[in-house]
Design an enzyme around this catalytic site. Sequence first.
Site, short mmCIF file in Angstrom:
data_model
loop_
_atom_site.label_atom_id
_atom_site.label_comp_id
_atom_site.label_asym_id
_atom_site.label_seq_id
_atom_site.Cartn_x
_atom_site.Cartn_y
_atom_site.Cartn_z
CG MET A 143 -2.14 6.99 11.22
SD MET A 143 -3.31 5.63 11.24
CE MET A 143 -2.96 4.86 12.80
CG ASP B 256 -0.32 -0.34 2.46
OD1 ASP B 256 0.67 0.34 2.77
OD2 ASP B 256 -0.75 -1.29 3.14
CE LYS C 295 -6.97 6.89 2.19
NZ LYS C 295 -6.86 7.72 3.35
#
Length: 468
Positions: A385, A250, A272
């Site tokens: 994050m 990813d 993404k």
Amino acid sequence: MQSFPLFLTLQDRHVLVVGGTEQAARKAELLLSAGAKVTLIAGAVVGEIAQMIADGFISWAGRCFDDGDLAGMSLVIVASDDEALQARVSHAAQQRGVPVNVVDRPKLSSFIMPAIVDRSPITIAISTGGAAPALARRLRAEIERALPAAIGRMARFAEIFREQVRRTLDQPRARRRFWDRVFAGRIGEMALAGDEIGARRELIRLLDSARHEAPTIGMVHLVGAGPGDPDLLTIKAHRLLQRADVVVYDRLVAPEVLAMARRDAERIHVGKQSGHHAMPQAEINQRLVSLARAGKSVVRLKGGDPFVFGRGGEEVEALMQAGIAVEVVPGVTAALGCAASAGIPLTHRDHAHACVFVAGHRKDGKVELDWPMLARPRQTVVIYMGAETLPLIASQLIAHGLPAATPVALVENGTTSRERRVVGTLATIERQATRAGLGGPTLCLVGEVVGIALTRDPEFRFVSGIGL
Ligand code: SAH
């Protein structure tokens, strides 16, 4: 890649060497060892090259270069100091589409001569794209040292069985596994040691049992890709990447790490991409299951460590439920990679007796963290994050008792060549982060330990990073 590497067959082909220097003798020798028929153009010849002519190894035209000399040539090497001649030959050769190399003149050359490690039939060519020939020579020396002198014997031994193995095992994957076992095990050692009879006997036995093996059942390895620097991969991760049929990765996996996978492994991106949504976790799980069911050896690469905010637990569960074998290979998590890179000790006898990793992203629009616990003194808080929620995190930590002057570091793209760092305090960090415009994966470290790194290096440029 600046030039395209390939190995040219020159057996019984005509090649031209222009110039009578020592360099010309070296090149002629190399060309002869590849089986080429060498013609030399030089006004006068002395020393070694004269001897090669006298011995009949190369033919000599004792006159000036003429464009007609290029007819029927597969390759030209110019080893003359005469610059006008260099340019003339280069031009004439390129016009006719004959590959040409002018020694030490990359601009006049259509191909470059690599540094060579010769363990025939194994040949290793090294190029730095002309940037640092001295470095290429150093690399060659290191490879020479690492490769057993008899490695060529192993290749010749394998060649004897190549066809037979191809006929017996028709699946490329089965063949690859078979040869892996040959080279990594006893058979390879025997061939290397010169015991060819023993090695043949063992190989035939192994081939016989490989033929009767059930088709391979796929397996998934959940592999920690580390924070970005490929040197931080574990040896096991590297080995699995070299053997994988498929690599599923990813956005968080650095391109430098992905580049370590076997060249012809299939690569599947499930993260993404700009303008697109990430593939839902359930779909990723399903994909892993069906790849493994198709008998593939799957490496699921996950940034950092698979079990630290990586949803690795969910993938393991889904695979186990589907009856697929799964192995987890840990990786260097972002906290450890970024701390090392920025010179921030996560614990310290005088400043931090504990270290907490938390996820700072919103779940259902809220950041649900145990603020009183995070605001305790003498501990380091690492927030994954947390870029978006940084203002909220900073104000909550202050509201729950941490001094506003507590040092904070942000590390973006830690351990990669794109690493950037911002350092401030709980009171200032939000403003600084906005000014810096951090956009890549960013880790936030809070605590007195950040101050230690700062005292040591006020510009926060520890090792090679760029402080802001
Ligand atoms: N499993 C990963 C974490 C995944 S969560 C690990 O163990 O590292 C994603 C978050 O990790 C990012 O938002 C960022 O906070 C952090 N991160 C991952 N790689 C990073 C890197 N190279 N530099 C800075 N932060 C990173």
